[in-house]
Scaffold this active site. Structure first.
Site, PDB file in Angstrom:
ATOM      1  CE  LYS A 118     -30.508  27.147 -84.359  1.00 29.17           C
ATOM      2  NZ  LYS A 118     -29.754  28.334 -83.920  1.00 29.17           N
TER       3      LYS A 118
ATOM      4  CB  THR B 295     -19.560  25.208 -85.951  1.00 28.30           C
ATOM      5  OG1 THR B 295     -19.202  24.663 -84.669  1.00 28.30           O
ATOM      6  CG2 THR B 295     -19.281  24.180 -87.029  1.00 28.30           C
TER       7      THR B 295
ATOM      8  N   GLY C 262     -20.511  30.515 -83.464  1.00 26.54           N
ATOM      9  CA  GLY C 262     -21.363  31.622 -83.921  1.00 26.54           C
ATOM     10  C   GLY C 262     -22.277  31.303 -85.095  1.00 26.54           C
ATOM     11  CB  THR C 263     -23.350  28.199 -86.919  1.00 30.56           C
ATOM     12  OG1 THR C 263     -23.454  27.475 -85.698  1.00 30.56           O
ATOM     13  CG2 THR C 263     -22.113  27.767 -87.667  1.00 30.56           C
ATOM     14  N   GLY C 264     -25.225  29.946 -85.058  1.00 34.86           N
ATOM     15  CA  GLY C 264     -26.606  30.301 -84.712  1.00 34.86           C
ATOM     16  C   GLY C 264     -26.837  31.809 -84.832  1.00 34.86           C
ATOM     17  CB  CYS C 265     -24.779  34.739 -83.714  1.00 32.07           C
ATOM     18  SG  CYS C 265     -24.494  34.243 -82.017  1.00 32.07           S
TER      19      CYS C 265
HETATM   20  N1  ATP Z   1     -21.094  21.578 -89.887  1.00 34.47           N
HETATM   21  C1  ATP Z   1     -22.163  22.189 -90.407  1.00 34.47           C
HETATM   22  N2  ATP Z   1     -22.368  22.134 -91.727  1.00 34.47           N
HETATM   23  C2  ATP Z   1     -23.435  22.742 -92.290  1.00 34.47           C
HETATM   24  N3  ATP Z   1     -24.329  23.427 -91.588  1.00 34.47           N
HETATM   25  C3  ATP Z   1     -24.177  23.506 -90.259  1.00 34.47           C
HETATM   26  C4  ATP Z   1     -23.092  22.896 -89.582  1.00 34.47           C
HETATM   27  N4  ATP Z   1     -23.210  23.142 -88.251  1.00 34.47           N
HETATM   28  C5  ATP Z   1     -24.308  23.904 -88.101  1.00 34.47           C
HETATM   29  N5  ATP Z   1     -24.908  24.115 -89.292  1.00 34.47           N
HETATM   30  C6  ATP Z   1     -26.077  24.933 -89.569  1.00 34.47           C
HETATM   31  O1  ATP Z   1     -25.839  26.145 -88.879  1.00 34.47           O
HETATM   32  C7  ATP Z   1     -27.046  26.708 -88.425  1.00 34.47           C
HETATM   33  C8  ATP Z   1     -26.958  26.929 -86.945  1.00 34.47           C
HETATM   34  O2  ATP Z   1     -27.200  25.719 -86.313  1.00 34.47           O
HETATM   35  P1  ATP Z   1     -26.720  25.307 -84.885  1.00 34.47           P
HETATM   36  O3  ATP Z   1     -27.627  24.228 -84.480  1.00 34.47           O
HETATM   37  O4  ATP Z   1     -25.266  25.013 -84.940  1.00 34.47           O
HETATM   38  O5  ATP Z   1     -26.960  26.639 -84.089  1.00 34.47           O
HETATM   39  P2  ATP Z   1     -26.435  27.110 -82.697  1.00 34.47           P
HETATM   40  O6  ATP Z   1     -26.051  25.945 -81.880  1.00 34.47           O
HETATM   41  O7  ATP Z   1     -27.471  28.021 -82.197  1.00 34.47           O
HETATM   42  O8  ATP Z   1     -25.119  27.894 -83.079  1.00 34.47           O
HETATM   43  P3  ATP Z   1     -24.036  28.561 -82.085  1.00 34.47           P
HETATM   44  O9  ATP Z   1     -22.776  27.826 -82.436  1.00 34.47           O
HETATM   45  O10 ATP Z   1     -23.954  29.959 -82.502  1.00 34.47           O
HETATM   46  O11 ATP Z   1     -24.484  28.395 -80.689  1.00 34.47           O
HETATM   47  C9  ATP Z   1     -28.113  25.730 -88.845  1.00 34.47           C
HETATM   48  O12 ATP Z   1     -28.649  26.138 -90.091  1.00 34.47           O
HETATM   49  C10 ATP Z   1     -27.383  24.428 -89.009  1.00 34.47           C
HETATM   50  O13 ATP Z   1     -28.050  23.555 -89.881  1.00 34.47           O
HETATM   51  C1  HMH Z   2     -22.094  37.056 -77.005  1.00 31.45           C
HETATM   52  C2  HMH Z   2     -22.478  35.715 -77.508  1.00 31.45           C
HETATM   53  N1  HMH Z   2     -23.702  35.532 -78.010  1.00 31.45           N
HETATM   54  C3  HMH Z   2     -24.066  34.324 -78.500  1.00 31.45           C
HETATM   55  C4  HMH Z   2     -23.193  33.271 -78.471  1.00 31.45           C
HETATM   56  C5  HMH Z   2     -23.654  31.914 -79.006  1.00 31.45           C
HETATM   57  O1  HMH Z   2     -22.839  31.389 -79.934  1.00 31.45           O
HETATM   58  C6  HMH Z   2     -21.890  33.497 -77.946  1.00 31.45           C
HETATM   59  N2  HMH Z   2     -20.964  32.521 -77.918  1.00 31.45           N
HETATM   60  N3  HMH Z   2     -21.582  34.720 -77.490  1.00 31.45           N
END
Ligand code: ATP
Ligand code: HMH
Length: 535
Positions: free
Chosen positions: A186, A225, A227-230
């Site tokens: 990602k 952003t 929780g985008t990963g979840c």
């Molecule tokens: N500003 C943005 N605009 C468009 N897509 C984004 C943006 N930020 C993250 N993404 C997308 O969101 C998804 C999650 O990516 P990211 O690398 O942020 O995950 P993460 O760090 O695991 O998330 P979390 O914030 O939950 O820890 C990916 O598909 C990434 O390309």
């Molecule tokens: C409970 C929980 N799971 C995952 C993440 C990652 O975004 C978070 N901030 N909190």
């Protein structure tokens, strides 16, 4: 985990997705985000809590981990009762929790597992012990897909975080080999205008299988952003359960998440990095999918079965027994009379005049075709005799189904029920036309019955009727009307549309198989055992 599966096929069209993750009481990440994502992308969401965080948009202040015995009890309670179509795993917190989930996976063997190896929250807080990384790696080997962000990817391959997209891709390839599973790299945490992700195949897929699929995306200018990963991993698990294809699932999930990021600033949640707007597209994602796409995909296997039926093969070869052909035509004539009445009912229910006119004209065409069948094919001129005049079991069941939907269903449901008669018939026509065109050109039309290997094709005249451009046009219009009705329908009605379509499609297939089934039943020896009922 099994990776070469097809999309799940629940009656409802809604897969059951289980999130195993931590709780974020502010609702933007963890199980709360997972439940929203799964629901927003078309799944039924279930959640087993691994840990409770005290967390808001600014950070995590405490973590409470319930005993692993209790975690196992939650997992078992679900697996003992519910069909699980896909699992998404998020925050595990400790090695003991990761091992407990691993043992349960080995026991329950869910068909699909998407692992988001959560280590650090967007706010920077640690969500995984140092000694738990090994246990997470062990768990990752059992996953169908692993979705680390740039920092997590670096930890999992034991390197510094990648500073460029190409370095991230390289680390992704290393991880895929090390884990023996596919990896989604990602690009969210890299700088730049674009936000690409890349699906790297598992090493065993890579030999002759798919290459890395890069999914480009534009960076949405928002600070929200959290929780985008979840959200992404849950949406991928759901879309995979629906579509059965990884690149499609990632593409659909990413496009949905982009919309959620675009809508994020509409929400007013906390002073830190706020959540994305999971329901930016409305409550039912099917509102944004075409019915005809959903429905056609849904009956993929049935379509293949239909085109392989011996009736069609024999029709194309020209060696279909004349009695089977006569039975088919005669049943078709009986069916068309009922079908016409059902189309007239669709006209009566239509919300607009153009649709009303369309169904009325289709109803008229049916009666004209029925009359034509009698005049041209069943009159004795062709040498085909219409056997007995009763509707056979398939004709009866098909007509009963249509009349039931016409009687108690909504307009949308009725439109879905009448569609396979247009669409599958057209598909059969295309298939048959394609296969016999050359032969028919060589050997002009003749009569069914006694043709030698070099004689004219006995069913040429019938096959030519498949090429009617008016019918192709009507099929296109019926599909368009079904898509419109689906857009306007409620979630319950959408489910009913799919079920009605599926039933009609199955009857269409059975209709083409009915002559063979009838002939086979006739050939079956009578049951002469003592007590048997003699016909
Ligand atoms: N500003 C943005 N605009 C468009 N897509 C984004 C943006 N930020 C993250 N993404 C997308 O969101 C998804 C999650 O990516 P990211 O690398 O942020 O995950 P993460 O760090 O695991 O998330 P979390 O914030 O939950 O820890 C990916 O598909 C990434 O390309
Ligand atoms: C409970 C929980 N799971 C995952 C993440 C990652 O975004 C978070 N901030 N909190």
């Amino acid at each position: 985990m099994d990776t070469a599966r097809t999309a799940c096929d629940p009656i409802s069209g809604i897969p059951n997705i289980l999130s195993i993750a931590g709780s974020d009481p502010s609702g933007g990440a963890g199980i709360q985000a997972d439940i929203k994502s799964i629901s927003a992308t078309g799944g039924y969401a279930m959640a087993v809590v691994t840990a409770l965080t005290a967390q808001n948009t600014r950070g995590v202040t405490a973590v409470h981990t319930p005993p692993t015995d209790f975690l196992r009890q939650q997992l078992d309670a679900i697996a003992e009762d519910v069909r699980i179509d896909a699992v998404k795993i998020g925050m595990l917190g400790s090695a003991a929790v990761a091992r407990c989930v691993g043992a349960w996976l080995d026991h329950a063997r869910p068909p699909v597992v998407v692992l988001d190896p959560v280590m650090v929250a967007t706010s920077g807080a640690r969500l995984l012990d140092d000694d738990a990384v090994r246990a997470v790696v062990d768990l990752a080997r059992r996953a169908s897909l692993v979705t680390p962000n740039i920092a997590e990817l670096a930890v999992l391959v034991g390197a510094d975080p990648a500073a460029s997209w190409s370095a991230a891709l390289e680390q992704g390839r290393v991880l895929a080999v090390r884990l023996g599973t596919r990896v989604l790299v990602k690009g969210g945490h890299l700088p730049g205008e674009r936000c690409p992700d890349a699906l790297i195949p598992a090493p065993q897929d890579a030999t002759g299988g798919p290459d890395t699929v890069v999914l480009d995306g534009c960076r949405v200018p928002t600070e929200n952003t959290h929780g985008t990963g979840c959200s992404l991993s849950s949406a991928i698990a759901t879309r995979f359960a629906v579509t059965g294809d990884w690149p499609t699932a990632v593409r659909e999930a990413k496009s949905w998440l982009e919309g959620a990021l675009q809508g994020a600033d509409l929400l007013d949640v906390g002073a830190g990095s706020g959540p994305v707007h999971h329901f930016h597209a409305g409550p039912d994602p099917r509102a944004h999918q075409r019915f005809t796409e959903l429905a056609w995909r849904d009956i993929g296997e049935l379509r293949r079965n239909l085109l392989e039926l011996p009736f069609l093969t024999a029709l194309m070869e020209g060696d279909l027994p004349a009695t089977d052909f006569a039975y088919y035509l005669q049943q078709d004539a009986l069916y068309l009379r009922d079908y016409s009445a059902v189309l007239a009912r669709a006209a009566a229910m239509a919300p607009a005049e153009d649709e009303q006119l369309f169904w009325l004209s289709a109803a008229t065409s049916c009666l004209q075709t029925e009359a034509e069948l009698h005049r041209t094919w069943l009159s004795g001129k062709t040498g085909i005799r219409a056997g007995e005049g009763d509707a056979g079991p398939v004709t009866r069941a098909y007509c009963d189904h249509l009349r039931a939907v016409a009687g108690r269903g909504s307009y949308a449901e009725l439109v879905a029920a009448v569609l396979p008669c247009f669409w599958l018939y057209a598909a059969v026509g295309d298939h048959v036309q394609e296969r016999v065109q050359e032969r028919v050109q060589e050997r002009p039309q003749g009569r069914p019955g006694g043709h030698g290997p070099s004689g004219p094709h006995p069913y040429a005249a019938w096959i030519a009727t498949y090429a009617d451009p008016g019918f192709a046009e009507a099929t296109a219009r019926a599909k368009q009307i079904a898509d419109g009705a689906h857009r306007r329908a409620s979630p319950v009605e959408r489910t009913a549309m799919l079920a009605a379509f599926r039933w009609s499609a199955a009857y269409e297939r059975d209709f083409f198989d009915a002559p063979r089934a009838r002939a086979a039943a006739r050939r079956a020896p009578a049951d002469l055992r003592e007590g048997a009922v003699l016909a």
